[in-house]
Design a protein around this motif. Structure first.
Motif, PDB file in Angstrom:
ATOM      1  N   LEU A   1      39.641  48.770  39.776  1.00  0.00           N
ATOM      2  CA  LEU A   1      40.318  49.784  40.573  1.00  0.00           C
ATOM      3  C   LEU A   1      39.270  50.675  41.212  1.00  0.00           C
ATOM      4  O   LEU A   1      38.301  51.057  40.557  1.00  0.00           O
ATOM      5  CB  LEU A   1      41.223  50.630  39.675  1.00  0.00           C
ATOM      6  CG  LEU A   1      42.251  49.838  38.879  1.00  0.00           C
ATOM      7  CD1 LEU A   1      42.878  50.707  37.794  1.00  0.00           C
ATOM      8  CD2 LEU A   1      43.326  49.282  39.799  1.00  0.00           C
TER       9      LEU A   1
ATOM     10  N   ARG B   1      41.092  44.826  35.375  1.00  0.00           N
ATOM     11  CA  ARG B   1      41.556  45.085  36.749  1.00  0.00           C
ATOM     12  C   ARG B   1      40.581  46.049  37.380  1.00  0.00           C
ATOM     13  O   ARG B   1      40.396  47.161  36.865  1.00  0.00           O
ATOM     14  CB  ARG B   1      42.940  45.751  36.731  1.00  0.00           C
ATOM     15  CG  ARG B   1      44.095  44.798  36.731  1.00  0.00           C
ATOM     16  CD  ARG B   1      45.392  45.600  36.749  1.00  0.00           C
ATOM     17  NE  ARG B   1      45.620  46.225  38.047  1.00  0.00           N
ATOM     18  CZ  ARG B   1      46.535  47.165  38.268  1.00  0.00           C
ATOM     19  NH1 ARG B   1      47.284  47.600  37.265  1.00  0.00           N
ATOM     20  NH2 ARG B   1      46.718  47.667  39.470  1.00  0.00           N
TER      21      ARG B   1
ATOM     22  N   PHE C   1      41.466  48.317  32.386  1.00  0.00           N
ATOM     23  CA  PHE C   1      40.998  48.748  33.700  1.00  0.00           C
ATOM     24  C   PHE C   1      39.483  48.852  33.736  1.00  0.00           C
ATOM     25  O   PHE C   1      38.851  49.231  32.753  1.00  0.00           O
ATOM     26  CB  PHE C   1      41.540  50.127  34.046  1.00  0.00           C
ATOM     27  CG  PHE C   1      43.039  50.228  33.997  1.00  0.00           C
ATOM     28  CD1 PHE C   1      43.833  49.395  34.779  1.00  0.00           C
ATOM     29  CD2 PHE C   1      43.654  51.176  33.181  1.00  0.00           C
ATOM     30  CE1 PHE C   1      45.210  49.507  34.748  1.00  0.00           C
ATOM     31  CE2 PHE C   1      45.029  51.285  33.144  1.00  0.00           C
ATOM     32  CZ  PHE C   1      45.816  50.443  33.929  1.00  0.00           C
TER      33      PHE C   1
ATOM     34  N   TYR D   1      42.998  55.436  45.282  1.00  0.00           N
ATOM     35  CA  TYR D   1      42.464  54.519  44.274  1.00  0.00           C
ATOM     36  C   TYR D   1      43.470  53.396  44.075  1.00  0.00           C
ATOM     37  O   TYR D   1      44.639  53.635  43.762  1.00  0.00           O
ATOM     38  CB  TYR D   1      42.248  55.254  42.948  1.00  0.00           C
ATOM     39  CG  TYR D   1      41.169  56.304  43.009  1.00  0.00           C
ATOM     40  CD1 TYR D   1      40.088  56.184  43.889  1.00  0.00           C
ATOM     41  CD2 TYR D   1      41.215  57.430  42.183  1.00  0.00           C
ATOM     42  CE1 TYR D   1      39.103  57.158  43.940  1.00  0.00           C
ATOM     43  CE2 TYR D   1      40.231  58.400  42.228  1.00  0.00           C
ATOM     44  CZ  TYR D   1      39.169  58.266  43.108  1.00  0.00           C
ATOM     45  OH  TYR D   1      38.193  59.227  43.170  1.00  0.00           O
ATOM     46  N   GLU D   2      42.979  52.173  44.277  1.00  0.00           N
ATOM     47  CA  GLU D   2      43.834  50.990  44.182  1.00  0.00           C
ATOM     48  C   GLU D   2      43.012  49.841  43.647  1.00  0.00           C
ATOM     49  O   GLU D   2      41.813  49.945  43.479  1.00  0.00           O
ATOM     50  CB  GLU D   2      44.342  50.587  45.586  1.00  0.00           C
ATOM     51  CG  GLU D   2      45.506  51.396  46.064  1.00  0.00           C
ATOM     52  CD  GLU D   2      46.034  50.877  47.393  1.00  0.00           C
ATOM     53  OE1 GLU D   2      45.518  49.837  47.871  1.00  0.00           O
ATOM     54  OE2 GLU D   2      46.944  51.514  47.935  1.00  0.00           O
ATOM     55  N   GLU D   3      43.672  48.722  43.471  1.00  0.00           N
ATOM     56  CA  GLU D   3      42.976  47.498  43.096  1.00  0.00           C
ATOM     57  C   GLU D   3      41.998  47.140  44.216  1.00  0.00           C
ATOM     58  O   GLU D   3      42.362  47.147  45.391  1.00  0.00           O
ATOM     59  CB  GLU D   3      44.022  46.385  42.949  1.00  0.00           C
ATOM     60  CG  GLU D   3      43.478  45.102  42.421  1.00  0.00           C
ATOM     61  CD  GLU D   3      44.059  44.790  41.036  1.00  0.00           C
ATOM     62  OE1 GLU D   3      45.215  45.189  40.769  1.00  0.00           O
ATOM     63  OE2 GLU D   3      43.346  44.167  40.243  1.00  0.00           O
TER      64      GLU D   3
ATOM     65  N   PHE E   1      46.555  55.754  36.533  1.00  0.00           N
ATOM     66  CA  PHE E   1      46.447  54.498  35.778  1.00  0.00           C
ATOM     67  C   PHE E   1      46.491  54.737  34.274  1.00  0.00           C
ATOM     68  O   PHE E   1      47.112  53.983  33.532  1.00  0.00           O
ATOM     69  CB  PHE E   1      45.148  53.765  36.146  1.00  0.00           C
ATOM     70  CG  PHE E   1      45.023  53.512  37.623  1.00  0.00           C
ATOM     71  CD1 PHE E   1      45.848  52.584  38.250  1.00  0.00           C
ATOM     72  CD2 PHE E   1      44.123  54.236  38.388  1.00  0.00           C
ATOM     73  CE1 PHE E   1      45.759  52.363  39.625  1.00  0.00           C
ATOM     74  CE2 PHE E   1      44.030  54.029  39.758  1.00  0.00           C
ATOM     75  CZ  PHE E   1      44.840  53.091  40.382  1.00  0.00           C
TER      76      PHE E   1
END
Lengths: 153, 375, 278
Positions: free
Chosen positions: B32, B30, B120, B43-45, B88
């Motif tokens: 991020l 993923r 991640f 902080y996000e996808e 995360f």
């Protein structure tokens, strides 16, 4: 046979005391014993003596109507019983009962107060020996007041 | 050390950065990274380079944060926002276990652990944040299997800071602004025009493997020198600094300093500083069951040394005053963390200063208190 | 087992094998954790016990470490979780994690006199130490147990204390803060017992467990009896939650009490014990 002065000097309260003072104190002292259940002193009565405990234990008690008798401290051999003779009005503030056969040295308060007035060095020596006991008992009373063993507040 | 076997620097363009995201996704990670949401960089996808805060920077001061336009198209031309990567790796809420009872009075049994372990790729990790991750590793890696599972396969793309915030003090914590180790790939941004441009190095074998799949060219000496100079300029423009000499002992000698009471008059005990801190790790657990008592759940959530319940002990809290809680927070970060875990608990990111609603500044408080009562 | 495969946060399920009342609001549970349970603990260590669906609390072992299959805990019902645990019936299910922490320094104390100073429920974490000392009686010098509690009705493990009192190789003194009626033992604080105990200061190890205020005064009385602070150990209590040093609750200055303690040597505590709200 031990002399009364030897007995006094072997009690922790007077450990290492100068012979001159020992002699003065010995002049006011006598041996006593109390059977179990007998009272060495009673609340409100004149504090005419104090005791160097040698054998047996003593319960310090207070009694209130409807509350029964509460023992707040026990004393045993090597300990001192009675400090109210030091300060006016020279009256006991609790009862002291022999739990077992008690042997002790009783020291006449008026006699010792008189000698201390005449010789302040003796008075000072006594104060230095009684003060730690008083402070220790005050601290113990505080700890009991805190009720530290309870399950939180 | 990774830097000892430093690979030759490469140059990556915007297309190369997009390719990097795609390669990482194709490896099941993923991705991020930073993104603008509700006026802050979070902080996000992220799906592509287009998600990054191109041409934005951030303005910091105690209790103050604003985004501002830059006069170039830099993708990483800001410092750090309220988020950190701990959300995360050490999530704010997580289920520790669930159990079921098949009927009243039946022996419950644990339900199998969910096997949706996520892997991640963290894009844009700053030097201070790398240090923060290393610090949380010391606390959690051995003791917490869930952390270990998430951390193990985390791919880290670090970014050297080319701008320092007014609340930054990583240089005085020896935590930045240059990244030194703990990354798979490290970027230094040289973007000026609309075309993004990065100097790039790999720090691990997997970093090298990913790098080999990207469109790139070797960096020129000039580009390498420009990249180094940018990071040096950042170090020289730090907004703040933490006193360093003998700080833990000086703080612990001053646990009754009047300054603790003064700061407690301002402190709201809101816990913002602990939430934004990238190293704060305190948690509490809560048990719950459904109404029939057949489904049992234990949840772990972030807690804070500013909460009264953290030190609850049959009947009351150990730390009842704000003074004692602020003192715990500051001395833990700077003085007792080294005793517990062998490192400082502070990385100099400045988040606690920026996000404190009343602008309490850890560098000021630590300096005053460490100076002693005559200082 | 490989440490990487054990989740220290996941309890194992256990059942109450027996339950007995040991004082007002105090119950002792013997717990059957099944055949696969890791067995064994050191005196002074603790388990995290879960009342399922209610919560989890740290509880010291109070049983015999020389019988590692028997898990025994003494619990005072004070909060929601401890009340739920204390009221579990025989056969009821609970969760258990542990053992955690560093216990009493019984190996270091070999060859020494040992004085155990207990206050209130603090006798429970010290009982495993007494069992250990008695099981290896010849390896220790004089053993003295000094126990203070609130009133005669609140004396823990009364029958066992009486049995210990009859032994010639163990000296037991019990004092209560106050008493009504038929109590003929000591009355007064536990520190007074220390003053009377005539401890051989140079070769005595002291183990202290009780409310923190009581331990502070007891440690000071032991120090006044010339026992070096390096020979005095206190079992510290804080809100332990994880047991493995990752939740932050039980910090005491630089110590994580669940990991570094709960038993801590007095010289590492003396300064910090004086600081309020640490």
């Amino acid at each position: 046979m031990e002399t009364i002065e030897q007995i006094i000097s072997s009690h922790p309260l007077f450990a290492g005391i100068e012979p001159a003072y020992l002699h003065l104190i010995g002049g006011c002292a006598r041996n006593v014993h109390y059977d179990p259940g007998r009272y060495l002193l009673q609340h409100g009565a004149p504090a005419g003596e104090f005791f160097l405990l040698r054998h047996g234990r003593v319960a310090l008690e207070l009694t209130g109507p409807g509350r029964g008798t509460v023992t707040f401290q026990t004393l045993g051999p090597g300990e001192l019983l009675g400090v109210s003779w030091l300060i006016p009005p020279y009256r006991w503030t609790y009862d002291a009962k022999a739990i077992e056969l008690v042997r002790a040295v009783s020291i006449d308060a008026a006699c010792l107060r008189e000698k201390s007035e005449a010789d302040h060095h003796l008075g000072y020596e006594l104060m230095k020996r009684f003060m730690p006991v008083l402070v220790q008992r005050l601290q113990a009373a505080r700890l009991q007041l805190l009720d530290v063993y309870g399950a939180g507040r | 050390m990774m830097s000892a076997q430093m690979d030759a620097a490469q140059v990556l363009t915007g297309a190369g950065l997009d390719a990097l995201l795609q390669v990482l996704k194709s490896r099941g990670l993923r991705t991020l990274g930073p993104k603008i949401r509700a006026g802050v960089i979070v902080y996000e996808e992220i799906a592509s380079v287009a998600d990054l805060p191109r041409g934005w920077t951030d303005e910091h001061s105690p209790g103050h944060y604003r985004l501002r336009r830059r006069d170039d198209a830099a993708l990483f031309g800001y410092t750090v926002g309220p988020h950190s990567w701990k959300q995360f790796l050490h999530p704010a809420r997580q289920c520790l276990w669930q159990a079921r009872r098949d009927g009243a009075g039946e022996q419950p049994h644990f339900e199998p652990e969910p096997s949706d372990a996520q892997h991640f790729a963290l894009i844009g990790v700053r030097a201070c944040e790398l240090r923060a991750i290393a610090i949380q590793d010391r606390v959690l890696l051995e003791a917490d299997p869930q952390y270990r599972a998430r951390r193990r396969d985390t791919f880290i793309v670090a970014v050297n800071c080319t701008v320092a915030g007014a609340t930054c003090f990583c240089a005085s914590m020896n935590a930045g602004p240059a990244v030194s180790d703990g990354f798979d790939l490290a970027l230094t941004e040289l973007t000026t025009s609309s075309e993004p441009l990065f100097v790039l190095r790999a720090g691990t074998d997997i970093g090298r493997a990913v790098l080999s799949e990207l469109p790139r060219r070797p960096a020129s000496d000039t580009e390498i020198a420009r990249a180094a100079a940018r990071v040096e300029d950042t170090a020289a423009s730090m907004g703040r600094q933490m006193p360093s000499e003998d700080l833990p002992q000086r703080l612990l000698r001053n646990l009754e300093h009047p300054r603790w009471s003064e700061v407690a008059e301002r402190c709201l005990a809101c816990g913002n500083c602990t939430m934004v801190c990238p190293t704060c790790f305190c948690t509490s657990v809560e048990d719950s069951s459904d109404l029939t008592g057949t489904q049992l759940t234990r949840t772990r959530r972030w807690d804070s040394c500013f909460s009264a319940d953290l030190t609850y002990l049959h009947g009351g809290s150990v730390r009842q005053s704000t003074r004692s809680r602020y003192r715990q927070w500051l001395t833990h970060k700077l003085a007792t963390w080294p005793q517990q875990f062998g490192t400082s608990g502070c990385v100099g990111c400045g988040r606690c200063i920026t996000w404190c609603p009343v602008g309490i500044d850890i560098t000021v408080e630590a300096s005053r208190i460490a100076a002693g009562e005559s200082g | 087992m490989d440490a990487s495969t054990i989740d220290p946060m996941r309890p194992r399920l256990a059942r109450v094998r027996s339950r007995r009342r040991d004082g007002p609001q105090v119950w002792t549970l013997e717990i059957d954790a099944g055949p696969e349970a890791r067995s064994g603990f050191s005196a002074g260590q603790f388990n995290m016990l879960s009342a399922l669906g209610v919560g989890e609390v740290p509880i010291s072992f109070s049983g015999d470490p020389t019988e590692p299959r028997r898990i025994v805990h003494t619990i005072r019902a004070v909060g929601a979780v401890s009340t739920a645990l204390a009221h579990l019936g025989v056969g009821a299910t609970l969760g258990i994690r542990g053992p955690f922490g560093v216990g009493w320094p019984l190996a270091e104390a070999v060859g020494q006199d040992v004085v155990l100073v207990a206050g209130g429920l603090g006798l429970a974490p010290l009982r495993p130490a007494v069992y250990h000392l008695l099981a290896q009686r010849s390896r220790y010098g004089q053993i003295t147990l000094l126990y203070g509690t609130r009133s005669p009705a609140e004396i823990l493990f009364r029958r066992e204390l009486n049995a210990w009192r009859r032994r010639a190789d163990l000296s037991v003194e019990v004092t209560v803060d106050h008493a009504l009626g038929a109590w003929d033992g000591h009355i007064g604080v536990v520190t007074a017992l220390i003053e009377r105990a005539h401890l051989a200061a140079r070769h005595t190890t002291a183990l202290v467990c009780g409310p923190e205020i009581m331990m502070r005064f007891a440690a000071e009385a032991l120090a006044a009896a010339l026992i070096p602070s390096e020979s005095i150990y206190l079992s510290m209590e804080r809100n332990m939650q994880c047991g493995v040093g990752l939740c932050g609750h039980c910090q005491f200055g630089g110590l994580l009490l669940c990991r570094d303690g709960p038993v801590i040597r007095y010289d590492r505590l003396r300064e910090t014990l004086r600081v309020r709200e640490l």
